[in-house]
Design an enzyme around this catalytic site. Structure first.
Site, PDB file in Angstrom:
ATOM      1  N   LYS A 114      -2.976   6.710   5.114  1.00  0.00           N
ATOM      2  CA  LYS A 114      -2.156   7.930   5.076  1.00  0.00           C
ATOM      3  C   LYS A 114      -2.190   8.702   6.393  1.00  0.00           C
ATOM      4  CE  LYS A 114      -1.452   8.371   0.212  1.00  0.00           C
ATOM      5  NZ  LYS A 114      -1.726   9.028  -1.058  1.00  0.00           N
ATOM      6  N   ARG A 119      -7.416   3.286  -4.251  1.00  0.00           N
ATOM      7  CA  ARG A 119      -6.151   2.551  -4.169  1.00  0.00           C
ATOM      8  C   ARG A 119      -5.896   2.260  -2.692  1.00  0.00           C
ATOM      9  NH1 ARG A 119      -0.987   3.665  -2.874  1.00  0.00           N
ATOM     10  NH2 ARG A 119       0.706   2.684  -4.047  1.00  0.00           N
TER      11      ARG A 119
HETATM   12  N1  PMM Z   1      -0.084   7.203  -2.883  1.00  0.00           N
HETATM   13  C1  PMM Z   1       1.056   6.522  -2.700  1.00  0.00           C
HETATM   14  C2  PMM Z   1       1.671   5.837  -3.768  1.00  0.00           C
HETATM   15  N2  PMM Z   1       1.098   5.821  -4.993  1.00  0.00           N
HETATM   16  N3  PMM Z   1      -0.653   6.459  -6.426  1.00  0.00           N
HETATM   17  C3  PMM Z   1      -1.789   7.124  -6.622  1.00  0.00           C
HETATM   18  N4  PMM Z   1      -2.356   7.115  -7.849  1.00  0.00           N
HETATM   19  N5  PMM Z   1      -2.410   7.820  -5.628  1.00  0.00           N
HETATM   20  C4  PMM Z   1      -1.887   7.877  -4.371  1.00  0.00           C
HETATM   21  O1  PMM Z   1      -2.496   8.548  -3.513  1.00  0.00           O
HETATM   22  C5  PMM Z   1      -0.672   7.194  -4.118  1.00  0.00           C
HETATM   23  C6  PMM Z   1      -0.068   6.488  -5.183  1.00  0.00           C
HETATM   24  C7  PMM Z   1       1.699   6.522  -1.341  1.00  0.00           C
HETATM   25  O2  PMM Z   1       1.180   5.515  -0.532  1.00  0.00           O
HETATM   26  P1  PMM Z   1       1.912   4.077  -0.273  1.00  0.00           P
HETATM   27  O3  PMM Z   1       3.353   4.378   0.093  1.00  0.00           O
HETATM   28  O4  PMM Z   1       1.157   3.448   0.806  1.00  0.00           O
HETATM   29  O5  PMM Z   1       1.855   3.268  -1.534  1.00  0.00           O
END
Ligand code: PMM
Length: 292
Positions: free
Chosen positions: A231, A269
């Site tokens: 992030k 995650r």
């Molecule tokens: N961040 C993203 C997408 N899904 N789900 C949860 N539970 N927590 C998060 O912090 C989260 C998520 C955005 O990141 P990405 O685009 O790299 O998937």
């Protein structure tokens, strides 16, 4: 300042959805089937490569693979539900068929339901049930674990809502209030996991503060999932800063895995499962040899 510990979360978790926590911290691998996700967008937008990637994440040690078909990066617009379904369902079905535990990353109840019907066994909703009023009743009906993530408003304008007094306590209180709301709609508190929503309606400063006080969320008794992977806030900590691509933040991400595990998080995650698994193996080996 409210005292959430006494006034909120009248609904307490009774059991935990699986192991996790501390050195047992689980790793959830990310498979974004989107052309525009900020960190791995475009790499897995064809079903076959997404499935192959998901299987390799399992081999690397992921306990879950999180499949998403709509980018949630701040400022992102929506994709139509039909397109989201077209992206995720073949991947969910194939991964489940290969024995991969799949969580579906969606804010739409219809997508959550279809994904569970195709084999997903957890719903990961970054809107915390706010984007779709049918989400909580649907999750209640499906009876699967539900990741409830802190955010304020949709991706397109969440940055404007990043105003907090004490971000750690406010995020905790808002999450616990949301737990009460979704449980009033039928969701089983024993199936709820909390996620601080790093980067969602938060500045980098807010996100660092949350990362440093994950113990406050863990103290609620709910399993806590942490999504720091690649992030934007990590740019401040890596050589080259913003100038380096998001995929070069995996070392920094691995450090957040250690912080999350030490704070007692249920899971992290991440995109780079291998890196986080190594961190957790080092932590486990150290704990096992401590005091010997
Ligand atoms: N961040 C993203 C997408 N899904 N789900 C949860 N539970 N927590 C998060 O912090 C989260 C998520 C955005 O990141 P990405 O685009 O790299 O998937």
């Amino acid at each position: 300042m409210t005292s959430a510990a006494t006034t909120l979360a009248t609904r307490r978790p009774v059991t935990r959805p699986g192991a996790g926590g501390g050195p047992g911290c689980l790793v959830m691998g990310v498979v974004n089937v989107t052309p525009d996700s900020f960190s791995d967008g475009g790499r897995h937008d064809r079903a076959a490569s997404a499935v192959e990637h998901g299987c390799s994440l399992l081999e690397q040690g992921a306990a879950w693979v999180d499949v998403g078909g709509e980018s949630t990066r701040p400022g992102a617009g929506r994709v139509p539900a039909a397109e989201e379904l077209r992206r995720v369902l073949p991947v969910v079905r194939a991964l489940s068929g290969h024995g991969v535990p799949v969580s579906i990353d969606t804010t739409r109840a219809a997508v959550a339901r279809a994904a569970v019907e195709h084999g997903a066994t957890m719903v990961n909703d970054v809107s915390g049930g706010r984007a779709d009023p049918r989400m909580a009743p649907t999750v209640a009906d499906l009876g699967v674990p539900y990741v409830l993530t802190h955010s304020r408003g949709p991706s397109r304008d969440m940055a404007a809502r990043a105003h907090y007094g004490d971000v750690v306590l406010e995020v905790r209180d808002e999450l616990l209030r949301r737990v009460d709301e979704v449980c009033a709609l039928g969701v089983d508190p024993a199936r709820v996991l909390l996620d601080p929503g790093l980067g969602f309606a938060k500045t980098a400063e807010h996100t660092w503060r949350l990362l440093g006080r994950l113990d406050v969320l863990v103290a609620t008794g709910f399993p806590v999932l942490v999504g720091a992977s690649r992030k934007g806030f990590l740019a401040a900590a890596v050589r080259g800063g913003e100038g380096r691509p998001a995929a070069d933040r995996d070392g920094a991400t691995a450090a957040t895995t250690l912080l999350a595990a030490q704070a007692g998080a249920w899971g992290v995650r991440v995109h780079d499962v291998d890196g986080s698994m190594d961190v957790l193996r080092v932590l486990r080996a150290t704990v096992a040899h401590r005091g010997g």
